[in-house]
Design an enzyme around this catalytic site. Structure first.
Site, PDB file in Angstrom:
ATOM      1  N   HIS A 166     -48.986  23.382 -33.779  1.00 54.74           N
ATOM      2  CA  HIS A 166     -48.750  21.822 -33.108  1.00 54.74           C
ATOM      3  C   HIS A 166     -49.159  20.792 -34.151  1.00 54.74           C
ATOM      4  CE1 HIS A 166     -47.822  19.085 -30.125  1.00 54.74           C
ATOM      5  NE2 HIS A 166     -48.941  18.962 -29.365  1.00 54.74           N
ATOM      6  N   HIS A 205     -38.809  23.375 -34.971  1.00 55.51           N
ATOM      7  CA  HIS A 205     -39.261  22.576 -33.683  1.00 55.51           C
ATOM      8  C   HIS A 205     -38.665  23.030 -32.539  1.00 55.51           C
ATOM      9  CE1 HIS A 205     -40.030  19.397 -30.961  1.00 55.51           C
ATOM     10  NE2 HIS A 205     -40.989  18.912 -31.965  1.00 55.51           N
ATOM     11  N   ASP A 223     -44.577  16.764 -39.141  1.00 53.93           N
ATOM     12  CA  ASP A 223     -45.627  16.892 -39.923  1.00 53.93           C
ATOM     13  C   ASP A 223     -45.173  17.147 -41.404  1.00 53.93           C
ATOM     14  OD1 ASP A 223     -47.640  16.432 -37.928  1.00 53.93           O
ATOM     15  OD2 ASP A 223     -46.931  18.752 -37.140  1.00 53.93           O
TER      16      ASP A 223
HETATM   17  N1  ACO Z   1     -40.444  29.036 -41.010  1.00 53.65           N
HETATM   18  C1  ACO Z   1     -40.066  30.226 -41.085  1.00 53.65           C
HETATM   19  N2  ACO Z   1     -39.415  30.679 -40.167  1.00 53.65           N
HETATM   20  C2  ACO Z   1     -39.500  30.170 -38.751  1.00 53.65           C
HETATM   21  C3  ACO Z   1     -40.123  28.889 -38.761  1.00 53.65           C
HETATM   22  C4  ACO Z   1     -40.874  28.259 -40.112  1.00 53.65           C
HETATM   23  N3  ACO Z   1     -41.625  27.108 -40.057  1.00 53.65           N
HETATM   24  N4  ACO Z   1     -40.138  28.247 -37.421  1.00 53.65           N
HETATM   25  C5  ACO Z   1     -39.314  29.144 -36.848  1.00 53.65           C
HETATM   26  N5  ACO Z   1     -38.854  30.191 -37.739  1.00 53.65           N
HETATM   27  C6  ACO Z   1     -38.195  31.268 -37.249  1.00 53.65           C
HETATM   28  C7  ACO Z   1     -38.830  32.466 -36.432  1.00 53.65           C
HETATM   29  O1  ACO Z   1     -39.273  33.317 -37.081  1.00 53.65           O
HETATM   30  C8  ACO Z   1     -37.565  32.954 -35.550  1.00 53.65           C
HETATM   31  O2  ACO Z   1     -37.013  33.811 -36.320  1.00 53.65           O
HETATM   32  P1  ACO Z   1     -36.340  35.098 -35.649  1.00 53.65           P
HETATM   33  O3  ACO Z   1     -35.252  34.586 -34.667  1.00 53.65           O
HETATM   34  O4  ACO Z   1     -35.722  35.848 -36.769  1.00 53.65           O
HETATM   35  O5  ACO Z   1     -37.416  35.846 -34.916  1.00 53.65           O
HETATM   36  C9  ACO Z   1     -36.845  31.536 -35.303  1.00 53.65           C
HETATM   37  O6  ACO Z   1     -37.064  30.831 -36.517  1.00 53.65           O
HETATM   38  C10 ACO Z   1     -37.040  30.897 -33.951  1.00 53.65           C
HETATM   39  O7  ACO Z   1     -38.441  30.613 -33.966  1.00 53.65           O
HETATM   40  P2  ACO Z   1     -39.654  30.566 -32.910  1.00 53.65           P
HETATM   41  O8  ACO Z   1     -40.868  30.795 -33.177  1.00 53.65           O
HETATM   42  O9  ACO Z   1     -39.082  31.235 -31.772  1.00 53.65           O
HETATM   43  O10 ACO Z   1     -39.211  29.017 -32.242  1.00 53.65           O
HETATM   44  P3  ACO Z   1     -40.204  28.150 -31.338  1.00 53.65           P
HETATM   45  O11 ACO Z   1     -39.434  27.076 -30.697  1.00 53.65           O
HETATM   46  O12 ACO Z   1     -41.083  29.252 -30.657  1.00 53.65           O
HETATM   47  O13 ACO Z   1     -41.459  27.571 -32.393  1.00 53.65           O
HETATM   48  C11 ACO Z   1     -42.414  26.101 -33.783  1.00 53.65           C
HETATM   49  C12 ACO Z   1     -41.173  26.373 -32.945  1.00 53.65           C
HETATM   50  C13 ACO Z   1     -43.804  26.734 -33.157  1.00 53.65           C
HETATM   51  C14 ACO Z   1     -42.610  24.655 -34.291  1.00 53.65           C
HETATM   52  C15 ACO Z   1     -42.194  27.030 -35.092  1.00 53.65           C
HETATM   53  O14 ACO Z   1     -40.769  26.492 -35.725  1.00 53.65           O
HETATM   54  C16 ACO Z   1     -43.252  26.869 -36.241  1.00 53.65           C
HETATM   55  O15 ACO Z   1     -44.060  27.818 -35.987  1.00 53.65           O
HETATM   56  N6  ACO Z   1     -43.020  25.812 -37.066  1.00 53.65           N
HETATM   57  C17 ACO Z   1     -44.165  25.838 -38.086  1.00 53.65           C
HETATM   58  C18 ACO Z   1     -45.398  25.216 -37.751  1.00 53.65           C
HETATM   59  C19 ACO Z   1     -45.001  23.511 -37.462  1.00 53.65           C
HETATM   60  O16 ACO Z   1     -44.456  22.923 -38.295  1.00 53.65           O
HETATM   61  N7  ACO Z   1     -45.282  23.133 -36.089  1.00 53.65           N
HETATM   62  C20 ACO Z   1     -45.159  21.713 -35.946  1.00 53.65           C
HETATM   63  C21 ACO Z   1     -44.135  21.435 -35.250  1.00 53.65           C
HETATM   64  S1  ACO Z   1     -43.965  19.865 -34.498  1.00 53.65           S
HETATM   65  C22 ACO Z   1     -45.556  19.254 -33.939  1.00 53.65           C
HETATM   66  O17 ACO Z   1     -46.006  20.062 -32.990  1.00 53.65           O
HETATM   67  C23 ACO Z   1     -46.042  18.200 -33.853  1.00 53.65           C
END
Ligand code: ACO
Length: 444
Positions: free
Chosen positions: A283, A322, A378
């Protein structure tokens, strides 16, 4: 049988099967149910009447991460994640970021309308009157180790404010809620600045109420020996960043504030729960994680290898992806513009080159394209904060200062919503069936 049950449900809802309804057939029993659809939702509690053949407690919906569950009605922030749209109280984020001050944005989120000039003056005066914190808060902060993480200090200090203002327990009184709202919005920059000074071993700088909200905050962090030359470009850039973070509907930290606040605990305790949620790297902590990732990559030429590691599942590309945005995060677009203005003042952050290369490769790569992973708020904010002189572990504190009005607006909306009850999800029990306790001397 089917017709019989259909009639019962229709009578309960007091009408015939309309277009705005969902017909469900339970193949276990052959019974048919008609559930009303309101605002594109069905009520999960309407599923309870769908009992299995053994007359169980009825059907539940299972949604551990709230992937498709609306937890409340809200009139504060609108997001269309596919179209990359974000609006505060109906106003496009681009217009608010360009034209509003941070306190004006806070007023909009909290009151629902833009303030008139007189309303804004009164709001600013109210906030200005409460910027000082009890001197015991300083002593409290002094108890933290010199290398304590700023977010750990922030959540502790904000939680501790509840002990300074026991009257905040009266959450049912609107006048009292207003007072606590003003207090917290006024004091958070002071506490955040004290934390900054504590980390650097610098003496605390008291609030200056002749300065603007942002000007005072910057002064409290950077003043040395009674002097600080404000840079208007950097101050406005910081203000825009805080505006862009001010609310984002039911994200993890806001849901924490609402959920904890639904127990009717005071505002400070509810907001400290939000700060704890924001601390996490998935987050708000992502802005810090992005900088650490860029440090690890070290050089533009290492970017392709890093992207391959991410694709192989050895970590995430922080600042990308996201839950809601499946196109470019509109805040990230605005932040890129702010970055240009800031770097024109401070000189280029050398890590920008690595970030731009990461973005370029990721936006062309099928792994990221097919999963609709774009830069989020971010990805670039940390580079700007660093150029402004804030240390990496302090970035999420700045996010918290920005998000505070949103948390409070959502808390207020939650408390005044007649449908609010204490948050209490159900579970699917997967543990052992009943078994007798085994005394210690008879265990394996
Ligand atoms: N890098 C690589 N792969 C990713 C990323 C990433 N940043 N984000 C998602 N994926 C992939 C996952 O591995 C998954 O792949 P799969 O379908 O092969 O298993 C797919 O994309 C979907 O990802 P989920 O984790 O199911 O998506 P979710 O909606 O639960 O997560 C989140 C969203 C937590 C923001 C995620 O994209 C992430 O971890 N990003 C990196 C951390 C980040 O930047 N967080 C800030 C968010 S904005 C904020 O809170 C202010």
């Amino acid at each position: 049988m089917a017709n019989e049950s259909r009639t019962i449900v229709e009578q309960q809802k007091g009408g015939s099967v309309g277009e705005d309804s969902l017909t469900i057939v339970d193949n276990r029993t052959g019974r048919e149910y008609v559930l009303p659809i309101v605002d594109g939702t069905i009520r999960a509690t309407d599923l309870r009447q769908i009992a299995g053949p053994d007359g169980d407690h009825g059907l539940m919906s299972y949604d551990p991460a709230y992937l498709n569950t609306a937890s409340c009605r809200s009139a504060i922030t609108y997001i269309d994640g596919d179209a990359g749209i974000l609006r505060y109280r109906g106003y496009p984020i681009e217009q608010v970021a360009e034209q509003a001050s941070f306190l004006e944005t806070a007023y909009l989120l909290l009151e629902g309308e833009l303030p008139t000039a007189a309303e804004l003056r009164r709001w600013q005066d109210d906030v200005r009157t409460h910027t000082y914190v009890h001197t015991n808060v300083q002593k409290f902060l002094e108890g933290f180790r010199y290398d304590a993480h700023p977010m750990g200090m922030l959540l502790g200090a904000v939680g501790a404010l509840s002990t300074f203002y026991p009257d905040a327990k009266t959450v049912t009184d609107p006048a009292n809620r207003y007072l606590q709202r003003v207090r917290l919005i006024a004091k958070l920059p002071t506490i955040a600045a004290y934390i900054f000074r504590h980390s650097r071993g610098l003496p605390y700088v008291l609030p200056r109420n002749d300065l603007s909200y942002i000007g005072n905050f910057v002064n409290m962090t950077f003043e040395i020996g009674g002097r600080h030359e404000p840079n208007p470009v950097l101050q406005r850039a910081l203000e825009i960043l805080l505006i862009l973070h001010a609310d984002h509907e039911q994200n993890c930290s806001t849901s924490a504030v609402r959920g904890v606040g639904s127990s009717h605990v005071d505002l400070y305790s509810a907001v400290s729960a939000g700060i704890a949620a924001l601390y996490g790297p998935l987050h708000g902590g992502a802005n810090e994680a992005v900088l650490r990732m860029l440090d690890r990559i070290g050089d533009k030429e290492n970017v392709p290898a890093f992207i391959e590691e991410v694709k192989a599942g050895k970590g995430r590309l922080m600042g990308f992806g996201h839950r809601v945005y499946k196109s470019y995060d509109p805040r990230a677009k605005l932040i890129k513009q702010v970055a240009d203005q800031v770097f024109a003042e401070t000189g280029l952050n050398p890590k920008l080159e690595i970030a731009l290369e990461l973005e370029r490769i990721a936006l062309e790569d099928d792994y990221f394209v097919s999963r609709k992973l774009y830069p989020n708020v971010d990805f670039y904010s940390g580079l700007i904060y660093q150029a402004m002189g804030y240390p990496t572990d302090y970035f999420t504190v700045l996010f918290a200062v920005g998000r505070l009005p949103g948390w409070i607006a959502q808390w207020e909306e939650m408390l005044t919503d007649p449908e609010t009850k204490i948050a209490r999800p159900r579970q699917v029990y997967t543990g052992p069936d009943r078994r007798d306790f085994v005394p210690l001397d008879r265990r394996g």
